[in-house]
Design an enzyme around this catalytic site. Structure first.
Site, short mmCIF file in Angstrom:
data_model
loop_
_atom_site.label_atom_id
_atom_site.label_comp_id
_atom_site.label_asym_id
_atom_site.label_seq_id
_atom_site.Cartn_x
_atom_site.Cartn_y
_atom_site.Cartn_z
N LEU A 112 -7.47 55.11 -2.73
CA LEU A 112 -7.60 56.47 -2.21
C LEU A 112 -7.43 57.49 -3.33
CD1 LEU A 112 -5.66 55.86 1.12
CD2 LEU A 112 -8.13 56.10 0.84
N CYS A 113 -6.20 57.86 -3.63
CA CYS A 113 -5.98 58.94 -4.58
C CYS A 113 -6.25 58.56 -6.03
CB CYS A 113 -4.57 59.50 -4.41
SG CYS A 113 -4.35 60.21 -2.75
#
Length: 175
Positions: A112-113
């Site tokens: 994700l990040c």
């Protein structure tokens, strides 16, 4: 000179399922941060700011950076509200002012990040080094954490970009 971006390594990540090799990831991030500082580089901690009641709500215990991370007064903290730390923050301007030769990327969560940071750094015309053994996540419903990490390391190594993207283990970068 390098800049090391450390993504979302905050107390709130300790909630939920265990993160893959978290202790080792933190140790490697600390080693890299020390080396970057020794070489007059910059360490940038990305701090996720969640909504009310979120594990990363500002000014709550989960929002704090992990206490095991070694920090120096000259380190930069960039607060973000989206997966991509370049979106809606001053990260791009800070990097432009620093003008690093390359950006090393480590942190949580791989898929994700960290992924958003890698892709955005490349899109913002930076030479990127993904630290392959310094990012983590927990198992996903469809795939174990180690497989997600291997998959993303492979994907990042095959991004089509006009800038350099390199994959390296911590020990290679400490030389």
């Amino acid at each position: 000179m390098d800049a090391l971006i450390v993504v979302d390594m905050q107390v709130g990540l300790l909630n939920g399922e265990p993160k893959h090799d978290l202790r080792g990831v933190v140790e490697r991030i600390n080693q890299l941060a020390a080396r970057v500082r020794e070489r007059s580089g910059t360490v940038i901690f990305i701090q996720r700011c969640g909504g009310k009641g979120d594990d990363f709500e500002p000014e709550t215990p989960g929002w704090a950076l992990l206490p095991e991370l070694y920090r120096e007064p000259a380190d930069i903290v960039v607060r973000k509200t989206l997966n991509d730390p370049f979106a809606g923050t001053d990260l791009s301007a800070r990097l432009q002012a620093i003008a690093p030769d390359r950006i090393l990327i480590a942190g949580w969560a791989t898929d994700l990040c960290v992924d958003a940071t890698v892709r955005s750094a490349v899109s913002n015309h930076h030479d990127v080094v993904v630290v392959t053994d310094a990012h983590t996540l927990n198992d996903r419903p469809h795939l174990d954490a180690a497989s997600v990490i291997r998959h993303h390391n492979w994907v990042w190594g095959h991004l089509i970009t006009q800038r350099s993207i390199r994959l390296a283990r911590t020990n290679e970068l400490l030389l």
